[in-house]
Write a protein that holds these residues in place. Structure first.
Motif, mmCIF file in Angstrom:
data_model
loop_
_atom_site.group_PDB
_atom_site.id
_atom_site.type_symbol
_atom_site.label_atom_id
_atom_site.label_comp_id
_atom_site.label_asym_id
_atom_site.label_seq_id
_atom_site.Cartn_x
_atom_site.Cartn_y
_atom_site.Cartn_z
ATOM 1 N N ARG A 276 0.726 -1.086 -0.012
ATOM 2 C CA ARG A 276 0.094 -0.016 0.031
ATOM 3 C C ARG A 276 1.132 1.296 -0.042
ATOM 4 O O ARG A 276 0.539 2.212 -0.691
ATOM 5 C CB ARG A 276 -0.927 0.123 1.220
ATOM 6 C CG ARG A 276 -2.079 -1.021 1.150
ATOM 7 C CD ARG A 276 -3.021 -1.038 2.443
ATOM 8 N NE ARG A 276 -4.087 -1.644 2.439
ATOM 9 C CZ ARG A 276 -4.355 -3.068 2.451
ATOM 10 N NH1 ARG A 276 -3.336 -3.848 2.376
ATOM 11 N NH2 ARG A 276 -5.588 -3.369 2.372
ATOM 12 N N TRP A 280 0.885 4.102 -3.059
ATOM 13 C CA TRP A 280 0.414 5.489 -2.781
ATOM 14 C C TRP A 280 1.762 6.525 -3.230
ATOM 15 O O TRP A 280 1.523 7.535 -3.401
ATOM 16 C CB TRP A 280 0.344 5.585 -1.072
ATOM 17 C CG TRP A 280 -0.622 4.863 -0.495
ATOM 18 C CD1 TRP A 280 -1.920 4.351 -1.458
ATOM 19 C CD2 TRP A 280 -1.211 4.614 0.765
ATOM 20 N NE1 TRP A 280 -3.048 3.684 -0.812
ATOM 21 C CE2 TRP A 280 -2.362 3.724 0.616
ATOM 22 C CE3 TRP A 280 -0.453 4.504 1.961
ATOM 23 C CZ2 TRP A 280 -2.949 3.178 1.778
ATOM 24 C CZ3 TRP A 280 -0.951 3.907 2.961
ATOM 25 C CH2 TRP A 280 -2.329 3.522 2.793
ATOM 26 N N ALA A 283 1.207 6.688 -6.741
ATOM 27 C CA ALA A 283 0.028 7.488 -6.924
ATOM 28 C C ALA A 283 0.510 9.243 -6.824
ATOM 29 O O ALA A 283 -0.002 9.991 -7.480
ATOM 30 C CB ALA A 283 -1.111 7.413 -6.059
ATOM 31 N N HIS A 300 -4.034 3.595 -13.824
ATOM 32 C CA HIS A 300 -3.024 3.753 -13.061
ATOM 33 C C HIS A 300 -1.796 2.947 -13.409
ATOM 34 O O HIS A 300 -0.578 3.293 -13.439
ATOM 35 C CB HIS A 300 -3.041 3.705 -11.601
ATOM 36 C CG HIS A 300 -3.632 2.671 -11.129
ATOM 37 N ND1 HIS A 300 -5.110 2.562 -11.317
ATOM 38 C CD2 HIS A 300 -3.238 1.420 -10.371
ATOM 39 C CE1 HIS A 300 -5.159 1.353 -10.585
ATOM 40 N NE2 HIS A 300 -4.147 0.706 -10.136
ATOM 41 N N HIS A 324 -6.788 -1.246 -7.777
ATOM 42 C CA HIS A 324 -7.200 0.185 -7.189
ATOM 43 C C HIS A 324 -5.778 0.382 -6.306
ATOM 44 O O HIS A 324 -5.153 -0.318 -6.299
ATOM 45 C CB HIS A 324 -8.571 0.199 -6.672
ATOM 46 C CG HIS A 324 -8.711 -0.895 -5.590
ATOM 47 N ND1 HIS A 324 -8.197 -0.641 -4.266
ATOM 48 C CD2 HIS A 324 -9.285 -1.964 -5.451
ATOM 49 C CE1 HIS A 324 -8.322 -1.815 -3.580
ATOM 50 N NE2 HIS A 324 -9.102 -2.456 -4.049
ATOM 51 N N LEU A 325 -5.852 1.515 -5.713
ATOM 52 C CA LEU A 325 -5.085 1.982 -4.972
ATOM 53 C C LEU A 325 -4.991 2.179 -3.323
ATOM 54 O O LEU A 325 -4.513 2.748 -2.690
ATOM 55 C CB LEU A 325 -4.726 3.494 -5.388
ATOM 56 C CG LEU A 325 -4.238 3.850 -6.907
ATOM 57 C CD1 LEU A 325 -4.426 5.517 -7.550
ATOM 58 C CD2 LEU A 325 -2.959 3.093 -7.345
ATOM 59 N N HIS A 326 -6.027 1.244 -3.057
ATOM 60 C CA HIS A 326 -6.149 0.918 -1.583
ATOM 61 C C HIS A 326 -6.099 2.035 -0.608
ATOM 62 O O HIS A 326 -6.092 2.286 0.543
ATOM 63 C CB HIS A 326 -4.890 0.021 -1.218
ATOM 64 C CG HIS A 326 -5.144 -1.297 -1.254
ATOM 65 N ND1 HIS A 326 -5.998 -1.880 -0.538
ATOM 66 C CD2 HIS A 326 -4.653 -2.206 -2.200
ATOM 67 C CE1 HIS A 326 -6.072 -3.282 -0.925
ATOM 68 N NE2 HIS A 326 -4.860 -3.396 -1.794
ATOM 69 N N ASP A 328 -9.609 5.483 -0.519
ATOM 70 C CA ASP A 328 -10.575 6.120 -1.433
ATOM 71 C C ASP A 328 -10.328 7.490 -1.867
ATOM 72 O O ASP A 328 -10.431 7.853 -2.981
ATOM 73 C CB ASP A 328 -11.619 6.216 -0.481
ATOM 74 C CG ASP A 328 -13.065 5.472 -1.102
ATOM 75 O OD1 ASP A 328 -12.898 4.908 -1.943
ATOM 76 O OD2 ASP A 328 -14.156 5.533 -0.514
ATOM 77 N N ASN A 331 -7.197 7.240 -4.454
ATOM 78 C CA ASN A 331 -7.818 6.339 -5.764
ATOM 79 C C ASN A 331 -8.531 7.371 -6.590
ATOM 80 O O ASN A 331 -8.327 7.414 -7.781
ATOM 81 C CB ASN A 331 -8.882 5.394 -5.445
ATOM 82 C CG ASN A 331 -8.844 4.364 -6.322
ATOM 83 O OD1 ASN A 331 -8.032 3.389 -6.739
ATOM 84 N ND2 ASN A 331 -10.061 4.378 -6.889
ATOM 85 N N THR A 334 -6.337 10.512 -7.796
ATOM 86 C CA THR A 334 -5.300 9.845 -8.976
ATOM 87 C C THR A 334 -6.135 9.329 -10.111
ATOM 88 O O THR A 334 -5.325 9.735 -11.370
ATOM 89 C CB THR A 334 -4.666 8.692 -8.199
ATOM 90 O OG1 THR A 334 -4.002 8.949 -7.216
ATOM 91 C CG2 THR A 334 -3.514 8.221 -9.195
ATOM 92 N N TRP A 335 -7.109 8.614 -10.117
ATOM 93 C CA TRP A 335 -7.838 8.685 -11.159
ATOM 94 C C TRP A 335 -8.648 9.622 -12.109
ATOM 95 O O TRP A 335 -8.459 9.816 -13.100
ATOM 96 C CB TRP A 335 -8.908 7.386 -11.032
ATOM 97 C CG TRP A 335 -8.531 6.273 -10.712
ATOM 98 C CD1 TRP A 335 -7.297 5.619 -10.670
ATOM 99 C CD2 TRP A 335 -9.503 4.899 -10.328
ATOM 100 N NE1 TRP A 335 -7.538 4.285 -10.426
ATOM 101 C CE2 TRP A 335 -8.939 3.792 -10.478
ATOM 102 C CE3 TRP A 335 -10.994 4.870 -10.221
ATOM 103 C CZ2 TRP A 335 -9.313 2.467 -9.983
ATOM 104 C CZ3 TRP A 335 -11.529 3.685 -9.829
ATOM 105 C CH2 TRP A 335 -10.604 2.443 -9.868
ATOM 106 N N THR A 382 -10.963 0.938 -0.765
ATOM 107 C CA THR A 382 -11.668 1.859 -1.589
ATOM 108 C C THR A 382 -12.923 1.434 -1.580
ATOM 109 O O THR A 382 -13.609 0.828 -2.796
ATOM 110 C CB THR A 382 -11.289 1.715 -3.066
ATOM 111 O OG1 THR A 382 -11.142 0.347 -3.611
ATOM 112 C CG2 THR A 382 -9.846 2.423 -3.273
#
Length: 414
Positions: A276, A280, A283, A300, A324-326, A328, A331, A334-335, A382
């Motif tokens: 994680r 991050w 990200a 990503h 996903h980026l773990h 909320d 995520n 970044t998206w 997320t």
């Protein structure tokens, strides 16, 4: 009557959610269709009478604000996913838009009478038991190793978080709502919450367990300080801490908690927490390069792959293809880029802010507690991109917000 019908349907959906999500889902959709009919009639009447006061009255309430924020979030998701071929873009669009649309329509119309408020207080522990008992049964009948169970909801971390949300709401309601037979309700709620905590511990989900323990301690400390004094509150908390210290090491999750601490101390990049931290960091690099547009929903990993061509040690293998980026917040921004990402997330914060402002009012504590659980679990997961967690959160929050607002409004009138 129509508003109370919506409330009853949501209460039924909440009660059966743990038994099977696919029973609760069509109930939510049916409630959304009825709400759409109510909106159609309201708008038609407003056009005929050339008066939009009734529409305004539905939108200026906290529930109306929540409906508008869900609409905004839905529009953001449509804008950022339309035309994308990314698998996660299609999945995110499918999982988010329908629940958000349903509750954007439903939330402003919910009406909770005193009788329904009592039913709500009893429905929460029922919902806990219908979700917790299948999970506990699955763990012991299948003789699992304590790290992964699903109950009737697919992912253990989502299962644990959903249980934690209902447990927090139940604790808050049992402590604050003035209804008949409250002593029986308190005993029933405590029994259900105990089952919920055990089911969460058996699932191996660390964040849900830690979040519900923190919120439980806060609720007891807050209410105890206000109503029974410092000494008695301190004594109760001391007993609770002693109980946690005695039971936690005996639970299957304890090994995972100690392992997590060890991996952080050793800076293990491939561990669950280490992975994680690494994604991050990745990200952060995406946001520095693309603060306004982001990576695109679900894209990503494409940008990570470009970095890995230049530096094969940029990410550990565990973090190179995760969907996903773990987190909320990370995520979303970044998206979608920082502006749209923050706009999307407003619906997750509004219930907590409203609950904190109404903390001394009936239901305010339950609303703040349930909202906090969602946001705390969003630090390492997320939930906003999954229909199961999003739907449960919106059912609970919409009911609590309506009960809180209507209690406050009635007190003001008195």
């Amino acid at each position: 009557m129509a508003g109370q019908l919506l409330t009853v349907l949501l209460l039924i959906a909440l009660a059966v959610f743990g038994l099977n999500y696919h029973i609760a889902k069509p109930l939510v959709h049916l409630t959304g269709i009825i709400a759409l009919m109510l909106w159609t009639k309201l708008i038609w009447d407003a056009i005929k009478e050339q008066s939009f006061g009734m529409i305004k009255n539905h939108l200026i309430t906290p529930q109306g604000h929540m409906g508008m924020l869900l609409t905004i979030a839905m529009v953001v998701v449509i804008v950022t996913t339309t035309g994308s071929e990314a698998v996660m873009a299609k999945r995110f669009s499918h999982d988010f838009i329908v629940p958000a649309l349903c509750f954007a329509l439903i939330t402003p119309f919910i009406v909770i009478s005193e009788h329904l408020k009592s039913i709500l207080a009893w429905t929460m522990p029922i919902a806990i038991l219908t979700m917790a008992i299948p999970g506990i049964d699955e763990y012991y009948t299948r003789n699992q190793n304590g790290l992964r169970i699903s109950g009737m909801i697919n992912l253990p971390i989502i299962y644990g978080m959903n249980l934690a949300i209902i447990c927090a709401a139940s604790i808050g309601l049992a402590m604050t709502v003035k209804i008949k037979y409250r002593p029986i309700l308190i005993v029933f709620s405590l029994t259900a919450v105990a089952c919920g905590l055990w089911a969460i511990a058996l699932s191996g989900s660390r964040a849900p367990l830690l979040s519900i323990l923190l919120i439980t301690i806060f609720c007891i400390a807050y209410q105890g300080y206000r109503h029974i004094g410092k000494v008695k509150t301190f004594t109760i908390l001391l007993i609770i801490f002693a109980g946690i210290a005695f039971t936690l090491p005996k639970s299957p999750i304890y090994q995972r908690l100690t392992y997590a601490v060890k991996t952080v101390e050793e800076n293990n990049r491939s561990s669950s927490l280490g992975m994680r931290f690494e994604i991050w960091r990745g990200a952060k690099d995406i946001l520095i390069e693309r603060p306004l547009t982001g990576s695109g929903v679900g894209k990503h990993n494409e940008l990570f792959a470009k970095k890995l061509k230049d530096d094969n040690n940029y990410l550990p293998r565990a973090g190179r293809s995760f969907i996903h980026l773990h987190n909320d917040t990370i995520n979303a921004i970044t998206w979608m880029g920082i502006p749209l990402g923050l706009l999307f997330l407003l619906f997750t914060w509004q219930p907590l802010i409203y609950g904190i402002r109404q903390l001394n009012k009936p239901v305010g504590l339950a609303l703040a507690a349930a909202s906090s659980i969602y946001l705390m679990n969003g630090l390492t997961n997320t939930p906003s991109i999954r229909a199961t967690s999003l739907t449960l959160f919106l059912i609970v929050i919409s009911l609590l917000m309506a009960a809180c607002y209507q209690s406050t409004d009635k007190e003001s009138a008195n």
